[in-house]
Design a protein around this motif. Sequence first.
Motif, mmCIF file in Angstrom:
data_model
loop_
_atom_site.group_PDB
_atom_site.id
_atom_site.type_symbol
_atom_site.label_atom_id
_atom_site.label_comp_id
_atom_site.label_asym_id
_atom_site.label_seq_id
_atom_site.Cartn_x
_atom_site.Cartn_y
_atom_site.Cartn_z
ATOM 1 N N UNK B 53 23.372 -7.867 53.570
ATOM 2 C CA UNK B 53 23.399 -9.159 54.140
ATOM 3 C C UNK B 53 24.339 -8.956 55.426
ATOM 4 N N UNK B 54 23.824 -9.569 56.386
ATOM 5 C CA UNK B 54 24.727 -9.380 57.826
ATOM 6 C C UNK B 54 25.065 -10.593 58.374
ATOM 7 N N UNK B 55 26.414 -11.005 58.639
ATOM 8 C CA UNK B 55 26.747 -12.307 59.069
ATOM 9 C C UNK B 55 27.501 -11.845 60.439
ATOM 10 N N UNK B 56 27.086 -12.434 61.595
ATOM 11 C CA UNK B 56 28.044 -12.104 62.689
ATOM 12 C C UNK B 56 28.655 -13.394 63.353
ATOM 13 N N UNK B 57 29.523 -13.350 63.971
ATOM 14 C CA UNK B 57 30.094 -14.592 64.833
ATOM 15 C C UNK B 57 30.131 -14.215 66.316
ATOM 16 N N UNK B 58 29.288 -15.020 67.229
ATOM 17 C CA UNK B 58 28.986 -14.613 68.438
ATOM 18 C C UNK B 58 30.424 -15.429 69.309
ATOM 19 N N UNK B 59 31.341 -14.709 69.593
ATOM 20 C CA UNK B 59 32.585 -15.478 70.508
ATOM 21 C C UNK B 59 32.530 -14.772 71.761
ATOM 22 N N UNK B 60 33.379 -15.545 72.638
ATOM 23 C CA UNK B 60 33.679 -14.968 74.090
ATOM 24 C C UNK B 60 34.262 -13.525 73.879
ATOM 25 N N UNK B 61 35.126 -13.152 72.772
ATOM 26 C CA UNK B 61 35.616 -11.709 72.662
ATOM 27 C C UNK B 61 34.758 -10.882 72.479
ATOM 28 N N UNK B 62 33.353 -11.313 72.102
ATOM 29 C CA UNK B 62 32.385 -10.339 71.548
ATOM 30 C C UNK B 62 31.807 -10.676 70.094
ATOM 31 N N UNK B 63 31.017 -9.918 69.771
ATOM 32 C CA UNK B 63 30.393 -10.070 68.420
ATOM 33 C C UNK B 63 31.030 -9.716 67.293
ATOM 34 N N UNK B 64 31.564 -10.507 66.475
ATOM 35 C CA UNK B 64 32.318 -10.020 65.355
ATOM 36 C C UNK B 64 31.434 -9.895 64.143
ATOM 37 N N UNK B 65 31.379 -8.588 63.601
ATOM 38 C CA UNK B 65 30.544 -8.196 62.466
ATOM 39 C C UNK B 65 31.356 -8.515 61.170
ATOM 40 N N UNK B 66 31.500 -9.735 60.953
ATOM 41 C CA UNK B 66 32.160 -10.083 59.748
ATOM 42 C C UNK B 66 31.784 -9.663 58.377
ATOM 43 N N UNK B 67 30.327 -9.668 58.208
ATOM 44 C CA UNK B 67 30.048 -8.978 57.008
ATOM 45 C C UNK B 67 28.831 -8.095 57.594
ATOM 46 N N UNK B 68 28.898 -6.809 57.117
ATOM 47 C CA UNK B 68 28.121 -5.756 57.926
ATOM 48 C C UNK B 68 27.203 -5.069 56.582
ATOM 49 N N UNK B 69 26.139 -5.627 56.332
ATOM 50 C CA UNK B 69 25.394 -4.977 55.422
ATOM 51 C C UNK B 69 25.922 -4.853 54.010
#
Lengths: 336, 375
Positions: B53-69
């Motif tokens: 499972x991969x969940x990412x947040x696309x923010x102005x500071x960059x892509x946050x790889x909150x859950x990374x596999x």
Amino acid sequence: MSVAAPAEAQVSAAPLLQVRNLKKHFPITEGILIQKAVAHVKAVDGVSFDIRRGETLGLVGESGCGKTTTGRCILQLDRPTEGEIVFDGINLNDLDSRALSPLRQRIQVIFQDPYSSLNPRMKIGDIIAEPIYVHGLEPDAQKRMDRVRELLAVCGLNPKMADRYPHEMSGGQRQRVGIARALSLNPDFIICDEAVSALDVSIQAQVINLLEELREKFDLTYLFIAHDLSVVRHLCHRVAVMYLGRMVELADCDELFDNPQHPYTQALLSAIPVPDPDIERAREHRVLKGEVPSPINPPSGCVFNPRCPLAVEGCRSDIPELREVKPGHWVACTEV
Amino acid sequence: MATTCQSWIVYRQVSSIDTGAREILPFRFGYACNALPLPNGVSVTALLEIEDLRTQFFTSAGTVQAVDGISYTVEPGETVAIVGESGCGKSVGALSILQLIPDPPGRIVGGAIRFQGRDLLQASDQEMRDIRGRDIAMVFQEPMTSLNPVLTIGRQLTETLEHHLGMSRPDADARALELLGMVGISDPKRRLRQYPHHLSGGMRQRVMIAMALCCEPKLIIADEPTTALDVTIQAQILELMKDLTKRLGVALIVITHNLGVVARYADRVNVMYAGKIIERGDAGEIYRNPRHPYTLGLLRSVPRMDLPRKDKLDPIEGQPPDLTRLDGGCPFRPRCRFAVDRCATEMPRLEAVDGEHFSACWQADALTATERVAS
């Protein structure tokens, strides 16, 4: 209902702080134009203790037990309703705000929430320099900043962080800034009000170690207010347990944790899970029934009696006084 | 109704073989008729299976790889703990299961979440709405903010019952009363008409648990269920959850940062750091013999009530990494005292070190050797 001063018998060195029968009642008012008090929240209701120089006293209890209010009364952020707070021989309650000012330099505080206790619009350097400026200790701005850098380094931060804003820092770093600010006036006594509660475990351990280092380095005395008993056990010399505005037990740290007497203390210790599955699943858990009653209308007699497994008839009518069951071990319970 | 009931019977037969425990449930109103039908020919082993499972947040500071596999499974009736510090992705991982990630900025970008063999990521919004609260329920951290302040306790419970189980108002009221009694709320009749602000934090969390239980879900996700509560109340709530999940055969995912809570309640533990699961195993095994430096560090940095006092705590130095700037190496490397050159270039995979014990560390074997020397 005055509570016997527990520390009197055991003081070896002169205490730095004496709290005698401290009470703080907040009025609950009704009415729009003419406000009259209809009831009182008895946040702190007759608490006495001493803190010796160089010692760390832990003040523990659940939310609403009055531990933070006790700290605020010592700081004179809330003026006590009754009782005495004697710091180094001076009764703080008798002083007006002007006379308090020099004493405030000697009593500092570290707050719980590193997010809301730093002004988001001020740079870290200015936050730490402000107390020095306000108390007029160092009029020269350049020298003030030198002191700020020194304090940052003492607290394990990079001196360059003086130019940053709080939002650029993590929770642990902010709490270090809070500690640097408390140290900026060279205090004798620091009240740590849940100073490590908001931090993650790995960061919490760093800040606890820092507090211990600073205590040795600057001969500090701490009042450590916390609800996490394992942290209190690690850091404190003596521990006082509060429940609903009263002190229920006071003893040396090892004595309190090895040999708790009051049924509330026993339940509190039993409720804390130990990070080891083998021990944790084998040991007996004494889960307290019910919830903490309201401090507006506390139970008569011993405030703990509705939840107490040992309660007898007398507990509903008589308020138990703190009594010394062993040298230095004080318990407010008739049944132990 | 007839067709759903049929599928329910089929389902009941299958699930009673799987869990056994569901037999105990009182089916007085027959409201389990709408339970999720199983696709034909699927043999269910794990109740929940999360794969890469991969969940990412696309923010102005960059892509946050909150859950990374992350990958893990939950068996019927078991309690699985997800442990980690703030920002490690444990909550995001749980919210992803129910697709409660706010989009934008967040998005599930890959992986599969199979619940009873069916991929929830392929489910439509309507299907997800049917699953939430009925098959998978959630208990949130803040009992102060997760209840609706303008609805009575009773209405919040009956709403779910009416929506998911099609119960009539009087039936739902009766069931709500029963549920409140089950979670140990005194005077439940009066409580039904009260609002959340009338209740203490512990009481509200009990109401949250009653809400989670009301449709007899197969899985409850509890996100820091006791963090906002005092220790004596925490003990009450945890005992209650343990008792109810055991009695009703519900599987439980507990998300927490408290290692003591895990020790008392979890069967299996997943330790997360920087969006990845870095160690997994039986709870006893992880505490006795941690095989990842981070787990070891966590266990060492908490002051313990059961051991003699130490002079100094043994913290993990440094800070957790910025999740927008992860490189290919192990994210724990800068704080790790066992790090070798390989850690900088290659992220170790979660691999079995000992039976059911997994660790994502190149030095997992060196760790035990050093440990033996140290102890």
